[in-house]
Design a protein around this motif. Sequence first.
Motif, PDB file in Angstrom:
ATOM      1  N   VAL A 448       0.902  -1.327  -0.010  1.00 14.19           N
ATOM      2  CA  VAL A 448      -0.061   0.129   0.204  1.00 14.19           C
ATOM      3  C   VAL A 448       0.939   1.309   0.032  1.00 14.19           C
ATOM      4  O   VAL A 448       1.689   1.387   0.881  1.00 14.19           O
ATOM      5  CB  VAL A 448      -0.824  -0.093   1.034  1.00 14.19           C
ATOM      6  CG1 VAL A 448      -1.735   1.507   1.302  1.00 14.19           C
ATOM      7  CG2 VAL A 448      -2.071  -1.134   0.963  1.00 14.19           C
ATOM      8  N   LEU A 449       0.546   2.225  -1.038  1.00 15.33           N
ATOM      9  CA  LEU A 449       1.331   3.600  -0.953  1.00 15.33           C
ATOM     10  C   LEU A 449       0.599   4.313  -0.524  1.00 15.33           C
ATOM     11  O   LEU A 449       1.033   5.394   0.463  1.00 15.33           O
ATOM     12  CB  LEU A 449       1.603   3.994  -2.288  1.00 15.33           C
ATOM     13  CG  LEU A 449       2.227   5.303  -2.805  1.00 15.33           C
ATOM     14  CD1 LEU A 449       3.584   5.134  -2.205  1.00 15.33           C
ATOM     15  CD2 LEU A 449       2.228   5.506  -4.253  1.00 15.33           C
ATOM     16  N   ASP A 450      -0.758   4.644  -0.411  1.00 12.48           N
ATOM     17  CA  ASP A 450      -1.577   5.924  -0.141  1.00 12.48           C
ATOM     18  C   ASP A 450      -2.945   5.270   0.161  1.00 12.48           C
ATOM     19  O   ASP A 450      -3.451   4.129  -0.276  1.00 12.48           O
ATOM     20  CB  ASP A 450      -1.668   6.653  -1.052  1.00 12.48           C
ATOM     21  CG  ASP A 450      -1.991   8.427  -0.723  1.00 12.48           C
ATOM     22  OD1 ASP A 450      -2.052   8.514   0.599  1.00 12.48           O
ATOM     23  OD2 ASP A 450      -2.170   9.063  -1.583  1.00 12.48           O
ATOM     24  N   VAL A 451      -3.649   6.028   1.261  1.00  8.90           N
ATOM     25  CA  VAL A 451      -4.843   5.672   1.805  1.00  8.90           C
ATOM     26  C   VAL A 451      -5.765   6.583   2.173  1.00  8.90           C
ATOM     27  O   VAL A 451      -5.155   7.552   2.585  1.00  8.90           O
ATOM     28  CB  VAL A 451      -4.619   4.656   3.163  1.00  8.90           C
ATOM     29  CG1 VAL A 451      -5.744   3.999   3.708  1.00  8.90           C
ATOM     30  CG2 VAL A 451      -3.547   3.704   2.959  1.00  8.90           C
ATOM     31  N   ALA A 452      -7.012   6.283   1.975  1.00  7.23           N
ATOM     32  CA  ALA A 452      -8.001   7.155   2.530  1.00  7.23           C
ATOM     33  C   ALA A 452      -9.105   6.271   3.035  1.00  7.23           C
ATOM     34  O   ALA A 452      -9.639   5.509   2.539  1.00  7.23           O
ATOM     35  CB  ALA A 452      -8.443   8.350   1.380  1.00  7.23           C
ATOM     36  N   VAL A 453      -9.815   6.827   4.344  1.00  8.73           N
ATOM     37  CA  VAL A 453     -10.766   6.050   4.898  1.00  8.73           C
ATOM     38  C   VAL A 453     -11.850   7.036   5.103  1.00  8.73           C
ATOM     39  O   VAL A 453     -11.823   7.989   5.771  1.00  8.73           O
ATOM     40  CB  VAL A 453     -10.198   5.204   6.205  1.00  8.73           C
ATOM     41  CG1 VAL A 453     -11.608   4.876   7.112  1.00  8.73           C
ATOM     42  CG2 VAL A 453      -9.308   4.269   6.001  1.00  8.73           C
ATOM     43  N   VAL A 454     -13.181   6.620   4.725  1.00  6.61           N
ATOM     44  CA  VAL A 454     -14.530   7.469   4.787  1.00  6.61           C
ATOM     45  C   VAL A 454     -15.495   6.692   5.353  1.00  6.61           C
ATOM     46  O   VAL A 454     -15.472   5.340   5.307  1.00  6.61           O
ATOM     47  CB  VAL A 454     -14.672   8.195   3.651  1.00  6.61           C
ATOM     48  CG1 VAL A 454     -13.954   9.060   2.891  1.00  6.61           C
ATOM     49  CG2 VAL A 454     -15.201   7.158   2.578  1.00  6.61           C
ATOM     50  N   GLY A 455     -16.545   7.381   5.932  1.00  7.96           N
ATOM     51  CA  GLY A 455     -17.625   6.678   6.539  1.00  7.96           C
ATOM     52  C   GLY A 455     -18.729   6.778   5.331  1.00  7.96           C
ATOM     53  O   GLY A 455     -18.863   7.824   4.610  1.00  7.96           O
ATOM     54  N   LEU A 456     -19.304   5.555   5.327  1.00 13.59           N
ATOM     55  CA  LEU A 456     -20.592   5.467   4.448  1.00 13.59           C
ATOM     56  C   LEU A 456     -21.426   4.363   4.879  1.00 13.59           C
ATOM     57  O   LEU A 456     -21.374   3.454   5.151  1.00 13.59           O
ATOM     58  CB  LEU A 456     -19.944   4.695   3.029  1.00 13.59           C
ATOM     59  CG  LEU A 456     -20.709   4.962   1.683  1.00 13.59           C
ATOM     60  CD1 LEU A 456     -20.774   6.568   1.448  1.00 13.59           C
ATOM     61  CD2 LEU A 456     -20.321   4.024   0.707  1.00 13.59           C
TER      62      LEU A 456
END
Length: 528
Positions: A448-456
């Motif tokens: 993994v290079l880049d990550v974003a976590v969001v709520g859905l």
Amino acid sequence: MTIPELLDASPDGVAVVFGSHRVSYDELRRQSHAVAAALGRAGVGEGDRVLLLMPNMPAWLACWFGILRCGAVAVPVPVTASDTEIDTIAAEVQPAGMISIRMFYPVVLRMRTYTDLKAVMMVHIREYLKVFKQALFPLLSDRMGAAASPATRDPEVLWFQQVVREGGKVAVPVSDEALASVVYTSGATDRPKGVMLSHRNLVSNALQLKEWAGARGAGSILAALPLSQLYAVTGCIHLGALLGATLVLLPTFDMNDVMDAMKAHHPTLFPGVPSMYMRLAEHRGIRGAAVSGLRACISGGAPLPVEVQEAFERLTRSRLVEGYGLIECGPVTHASPLDGHKTGTIGRVLPQTEARIVGLESREPLPVGEVGELEVRGPQVMMGYYHAPELTERAFHDGWLRTGDLAVCDTEGYYQIVCRTQDLIEVGDGRVIYPRDVEEVLYEHPQVLDVAVVGLARSVKACVVPRHGESIRTGDLIEFCRHRLPAWKVPSAIEVRGSLPRTADGKILYRVLQNELSREAFVMGDQI
């Protein structure tokens, strides 16, 4: 002290290196006087706004100082801004002047229909073509048709090179409390706002950074950030002038250019954003690059993943620390000490800066170790938002600037940013998830290079970008998280992407990402 006085007090030496071009501090002072005199002769005076729209080049510095030297207000605009974004800013600030390059002459023609432009100055880029041939033209390829525009036949256009040849001297009295610049926010969380910063705000922040950098800041500064960003103005231009340091200026952040600059000039200080350090840590040649001269790298603009920080330091053997700030704060409020920094924190407050953590509902200060909203105050904090008194009033609480960031402070005064208040994920039963807790786990995965976590829909969804040449199985990533997180924090789904939406200063656009994922979920549900 005003910003022109800051430049006037800088010791002589090489101010900027740009390819084969070198400009001394004496020459930079002379050029800034010439620009100020030309603007003054054209009718631009105290308090007038001047748009500064050009890519990184030595003339940018002369024009920035020149605008402020004649008592005017600089409004920097990124060259990557759309026509709509440029027109929106211009319509709001109603500039009396604009300094740019010929590609943007059509913007001048439009602005003349809805503003009272008194002065237009253009910079010939032909002397920089060798530096720009790979960086500028791809960046502005959609505007190349404007290059043939009749700017050279416009008698009202001033040309920077001619202005500098003619020279001039200006001695306009400027108060350090006067408005120096209106800088627009990136719009990562809402509509872009014009932040009003005085000479005192900007000089104070540069002086604070000088005290933070100490002897490590002397030498040369690698300036790969767009100069239109306040982070670059304060952390490169103003800090460089205070230290008498040389700016090793790059047109854009290009890996090969960065490596060449490090080998040729051995910069000692490198202000950047996390995405830059991610790419550098991935570069095959970073181990053999001549980075031994780097005394300090500081990351700002967005949270710095611990894995990226550790990988960069391991590969380069240089010190990478994290800082924090807002455009509203000139822009820096916190920075990790260069000796004894704590990984995963933004460090301590800068000199003459105060910070506190308050409850979201009570607005009362919280005990050490509790998460709440970060508030700050200090001489670098803005005057307010341009033509937006209601927004300005809402931005402050009892004289403290509300940052909108959730944070926690430990017993030693080190602060850690948890997330933006609006990015908090509620999963029911009163439980909340901080995106960074999940992101840091995913950053530990070697693919993994880049990550974003969001709520859905009260669940957690992660978007990941694989390292170059890697193929990721999302099921493996979910299983990876199950071994490191409580079950209720494990993402319900993971999506592999080629990139994540980011602002120009490196912030992940969580709101954009969440909207995209919501639309995708709606379409899938509609199809079912």
